[in-house]
Design a protein around this motif. Structure first.
Motif, short mmCIF file in Angstrom:
data_model
loop_
_atom_site.label_atom_id
_atom_site.label_comp_id
_atom_site.label_asym_id
_atom_site.label_seq_id
_atom_site.Cartn_x
_atom_site.Cartn_y
_atom_site.Cartn_z
N VAL A 186 -9.22 -19.19 12.23
CA VAL A 186 -8.56 -19.23 13.54
C VAL A 186 -8.96 -18.03 14.38
CG1 VAL A 186 -6.32 -19.23 14.73
CG2 VAL A 186 -6.60 -20.52 12.59
N ASN A 187 -8.99 -16.86 13.75
CA ASN A 187 -9.42 -15.65 14.45
C ASN A 187 -9.85 -14.61 13.43
OD1 ASN A 187 -7.13 -13.76 13.85
ND2 ASN A 187 -5.95 -15.26 14.99
N LEU A 240 -9.56 -10.38 12.83
CA LEU A 240 -8.96 -9.13 13.27
C LEU A 240 -9.82 -7.99 12.73
CD1 LEU A 240 -6.65 -7.71 14.76
CD2 LEU A 240 -5.44 -7.62 12.56
N SER A 245 -7.05 -3.23 22.75
CA SER A 245 -8.21 -3.81 22.07
C SER A 245 -9.28 -2.75 21.91
CB SER A 245 -8.74 -4.99 22.88
OG SER A 245 -7.78 -6.03 22.90
N THR A 257 -1.29 -12.40 13.02
CA THR A 257 -2.28 -11.49 13.61
C THR A 257 -1.59 -10.44 14.47
OG1 THR A 257 -3.93 -13.24 13.57
CG2 THR A 257 -4.38 -11.36 15.00
N ASP A 305 -2.25 -22.72 14.50
CA ASP A 305 -2.76 -21.67 15.39
C ASP A 305 -1.65 -20.72 15.81
OD1 ASP A 305 -5.22 -22.88 15.18
OD2 ASP A 305 -5.33 -23.53 17.26
N ALA A 325 -19.82 -13.26 14.65
CA ALA A 325 -19.04 -12.60 15.71
C ALA A 325 -19.41 -11.12 15.79
CB ALA A 325 -17.54 -12.72 15.41
N SER A 350 -1.44 -16.80 14.79
CA SER A 350 -1.30 -15.82 15.86
C SER A 350 -0.15 -14.86 15.60
CB SER A 350 -1.10 -16.53 17.20
OG SER A 350 -2.22 -17.32 17.51
N TRP A 383 -8.48 -8.44 18.34
CA TRP A 383 -8.32 -9.84 17.95
C TRP A 383 -9.53 -10.58 18.50
CZ3 TRP A 383 -2.93 -12.33 18.44
CH2 TRP A 383 -2.99 -13.71 18.35
N ILE A 384 -10.29 -11.22 17.62
CA ILE A 384 -11.53 -11.88 18.01
C ILE A 384 -11.41 -13.38 17.82
CG2 ILE A 384 -14.01 -12.06 17.53
CD1 ILE A 384 -13.71 -9.13 16.33
N CYS A 385 -11.56 -14.11 18.91
CA CYS A 385 -11.59 -15.57 18.84
C CYS A 385 -12.97 -16.11 19.21
CB CYS A 385 -10.53 -16.18 19.75
SG CYS A 385 -8.88 -16.04 19.08
N TYR A 386 -13.83 -15.24 19.72
CA TYR A 386 -15.18 -15.64 20.10
C TYR A 386 -16.08 -15.48 18.87
CZ TYR A 386 -19.43 -16.11 22.88
OH TYR A 386 -20.62 -16.55 23.39
#
Length: 170
Positions: free
Chosen positions: A138-139, A141, A12, A100, A93, A63, A97, A116-119
């Motif tokens: 969903v996310n 990148l 990451s 991603t 999801d 984000a 994923s 990978w950002i989910c926050y």
């Protein structure tokens, strides 16, 4: 590089040089997503590639993308998703994923960093990018050239649970 070598090299990345990602590399990453499997081949995932200053600013409102020059917003269209008939689980999801993960591995193979950002704030992201109602982010990148030193490829023996805890044989 083998798939295992690429997976071990991937890490990451939370600092980018700001160097633009070449169009050829971005297209390879997107082709890799296109080749990814989805449940029942329903293909409910949509990718929003953000590279403009205005677009990146809009994504950054929802984000932290760590100064990456590219953000791929991975979205799901739940109306196109496969649902498991036994309990109604929607697979969007999972499908998102898989795409991603494929993109992260290709980015690594091409010498790019990713995270990978989910926050993120989905409502702020949808509004900022003017996403249609049927698309659910969903996310995100983040992609670009890493400003961090490369991760130790042998770190997984210290950073992951032991294989005998991960895997069971029956």
């Amino acid at each position: 590089m083998s798939v295992l070598d690429t997976a071990k090299a991937r890490s990451s990345v939370r600092a980018y040089t700001g160097q633009a990602v070449e169009e050829e590399k971005l297209q390879k990453i997107l082709e890799t997503a296109h080749a990814a499997p989805t449940a029942a081949n329903r293909q409910p995932v949509r990718l929003v590639v953000v590279r403009s200053r205005e677009g990146l600013s809009a994504v950054s409102e929802s984000a932290n993308i760590y100064g990456a020059p590219v953000a791929v917003v991975v979205c799901a269209d739940k109306s196109k998703a496969w649902k498991r008939p036994f309990d109604g689980m929607v697979t969007t999801d999972i499908d998102a994923s898989i795409l991603t993960d494929h993109m992260m591995l290709m980015a690594t193979e091409l010498g790019l960093g990713s995270v990978w950002i989910c926050y993120f704030k989905p409502d702020v992201l949808k509004q900022g990018l003017d996403l249609p109602e049927n698309l659910e982010p969903v996310n995100i990148l983040a992609l670009g050239y890493s400003a961090e030193p490369g991760a130790d490829k042998d770190r997984h023996s210290q950073t992951r649970i032991p294989m005998d805890e991960l895997v069971q044989y029956k």
